[in-house]
Design an enzyme around this catalytic site. Structure first.
Site, PDB file in Angstrom:
ATOM      1  CE  LYS A   1      -8.105  -0.303  35.433  1.00 56.71           C
ATOM      2  NZ  LYS A   1      -8.532  -1.587  35.789  1.00 56.71           N
TER       3      LYS A   1
ATOM      4  CE1 TYR B   1     -31.336  15.622  16.634  1.00 52.67           C
ATOM      5  CE2 TYR B   1     -29.773  15.532  18.584  1.00 52.67           C
ATOM      6  CZ  TYR B   1     -29.935  15.850  17.413  1.00 52.67           C
ATOM      7  OH  TYR B   1     -28.975  16.284  16.204  1.00 52.67           O
TER       8      TYR B   1
END
Ligand SMILES: *Cc1c(COP(=O)(O)O)cnc(C)c1O
Length: 394
Positions: free
Chosen positions: A60, A282
Site C-alpha cells: 500500500k 522563518y
C-alpha cells in the site's frame, strides 16, 4: 502534456487557457531517492524463514514509498506469495503492471468499483453487511476475506455484529454468489510484544473463527499478524502474515535487524559565510553564535523533511554530520558547515542505510516525533526516484 480548462467566455473571449503540466523531477541535478530493491529481497527472505505461513507483501501507499510494482515483484521473487493493498485502485495498478499474484484489498467505500475488482481477480476484505451486499451485487464469484475487529475499533467488523455477518456471507456462498476464502484481524499493540492487548486480540480472533465455522464457513486463509507480530509472536501467525514495514526495513518491535532500502540525497545549491548574530529561516529560530558557513539544500517539508525535525535534524556532507539550522521550509533547508566549506553540487545524504555514517530513517522519525513509516511514505513527488533491482531470484 497540457490541460485545457473550459473557458466560459469561449465564443467571444480570448483563446483557452493552456496550463503546462508540472515539470518532471530532474534526476541529474535535483534531490534523488535511491531505492535498493536488494534490501526488499533480503527482508522478504527473512520473513519467509520466520513463519511457516504464507507471506503477503503489503505494498500500500506505493509500497511504503518504495514503488509498489517494483517492490511487489521483488517480494514475489523472494518468498512472498500474496500482495496486499488498501484500495481497489492500488490493486488494479498492480494488475496493470502485469502482476498476476493474488491481491487483497481491505478498505473501500461502499460505492467502490467492486465489479472491476472481481473482474480482475482482486480479493476483497469485507467488514459489514453494507459492504457485503455491495460486493455481492457487483458480480458473481467475488473472493471475500471477512475482517473482524480484534481490538482497534478501526476497519474490522465489531464483534457484536460478527455472527450476523458470517451468516449472511455463508448464505451468499451457498447461493454461489461469492466465496469466503479468508478471515482477517489486526493487532494494534504488536510493537510491544508483552502488551496484554495482543493476547486479547488473538483470543478475539480465535472466537471469531469459531463463529465463522458455526455459520458453516471454512476460510482456508486466516491472517492476523503484520510485521511486529510475525517477528515476536508465533501464536499469531495462523496461515498467513501481512508484511509491510518489515519488507522495507522497519521493525516496529525493534527485535530484528532488517535492511534499509532508501537513500535520500540532495545537492548543495549554494553556500555563504555569515557573521555572528545572523538569523536563519522563518521565525529566526536559529541565530549564529559565531561566524560560520551555511549551505542551502533544495529540500523541504513538501519533499518529506518534516518541519517538526527542524531543531534536531542532521545530514551527512563531506563525511561528517551537519546540523540543519533554522526551520525547514517548504522547499529548502539550511545546514551549518562550521568552519568547513562545500562546493555547489556536492551531495548531502539526508538519510540512508547508515554505511557511511549518514542519518537513518529511524533518526528522522525520532527527530520528528513520529514513526519510520511516516518518513518513508512522505517523500514528495518532486524528488526523482532511482531504483536498483534486486538481482537474481533466490
Ligand atoms: C498496513 C497494514 C499491514 C502491514 O503492517 P506492517 O506493520 O507495516 O507490516 C497489515 N495489515 C493491515 C490491515 C494494514 O493496514
Amino acid at each position: 502534456m497540457t490541460l485545457l480548462l473550459p473557458d466560459p467566455a469561449r465564443a467571444t473571449g480570448p483563446a483557452p487557457l493552456v496550463v503546462p503540466a508540472a515539470a518532471p523531477p530532474n534526476p541529474r541535478t535535483g534531490p534523488i531517492l535511491q531505492v535498493d530493491l536488494g534490501a526488499v529481497a533480503a527482508n522478504t527472505r527473512t520473513f519467509a524463514t520466520r513463519t511457516t505461513g504464507a507471506v503477503m507483501a503489503v505494498v500500500k501507499a506505493d509500497g511504503f514509498g518504495h514503488g509498489a510494482p517494483a517492490a511487489a515483484a521483488t517480494a514475489l521473487a523472494h518468498g512472498a506469495s500474496w500482495l496486499g493493498v488498501t484500495s481497489i485502485g492500488e490493486g488494479l495498478a498492480l494488475r496493470d503492471a502485469g502482476l498476476h499474484a493474488p491481491v487483497l484489498s481491505w478498505l473501500n467505500p461502499v460505492e467502490a468499483d467492486y465489479a472491476a475488482a472481481i473482474g480482475r481477480r482482486l480479493d476483497l476484505a469485507v467488514a459489514d453487511l453494507d459492504h457485503l451486499e455491495a460486493v455481492s451485487r457487483a458480480g458473481i464469484g467475488a473472493r471475500v476475506h471477512l475482517h473482524l475487529d480484534t481490538g482497534m475499533a478501526r476497519d474490522g467488523c465489531a464483534p457484536d455484529a460478527w455472527a450476523a455477518l458470517c451468516r449472511a456471507a455463508r448464505r451468499l456462498e451457498v447461493q454461489g454468489v461469492l466465496r469466503v476464502v479468508g478471515m482477517m484481524g489486526h493487532l494494534g499493540c504488536a510493537d510491544v510484544p508483552d502488551d496484554p492487548a495482543n493476547s486479547r486480540g488473538r483470543t478475539v480472533f480465535g472466537w471469531g473463527l469459531g463463529q465463522a465455522r458455526a455459520a458453516g464457513l471454512r476460510p482456508p486463509l486466516r491472517h492476523l499478524a503484520a510485521t511486529a507480530a510475525t517477528l515476536t509472536d508465533p501464536a499469531s501467525h495462523h496461515t498467513m502474515s501481512r508484511i509491510g514495514a518489515g519488507l522495507v526495513g522497519s521493525d516496529p518491535s525493534r527485535s530484528t535487524p532488517l535492511a534499509a532500502a532508501l537513500t535520500l540525497t540532495a545537492p548543495v545549491v549554494a553556500t555563504r559565510r555569515v557573521p555572528t548574530g545572523t538569523s536563519v529561516g522563518y521565525g529566526h529560530t536559529w541565530v549564529a553564535e559565531r561566524p560560520t558557513r551555511l549551505a542551502l539544500l533544495p529540500l523541504g517539508y513538501a519533499d518529506g523533511l518534516p518541519r517538526a525535525a527542524s531543531a534536531r535534524a542532521e545530514v551527512l556532507l563531506r563525511g561528517r554530520r551537519r546540523r540543519v539550522v533554522g526551520r525547514i521550509s517548504m522547499d529548502q533547508a539550511v545546514i551549518d558547515l562550521d568552519d568547513d566549506d562545500a562546493a555547489p553540487g556536492e551531495v548531502a545524504v539526508v538519510f540512508g542505510p547508515g554505511g557511511q555514517g549518514e542519518p537513518l530513517v529511524s533518526e528522522w522519525a525520532s527527530w520528528s516525533d513520529t514513526i519510520e513509516h511516516e518518513i518513508v511514505t512522505g517523500i514528495g513527488a518532486r524528488v526523482a526516484r532511482r531504483t536498483t533491482p534486486a538481482g537474481g531470484n533466490r
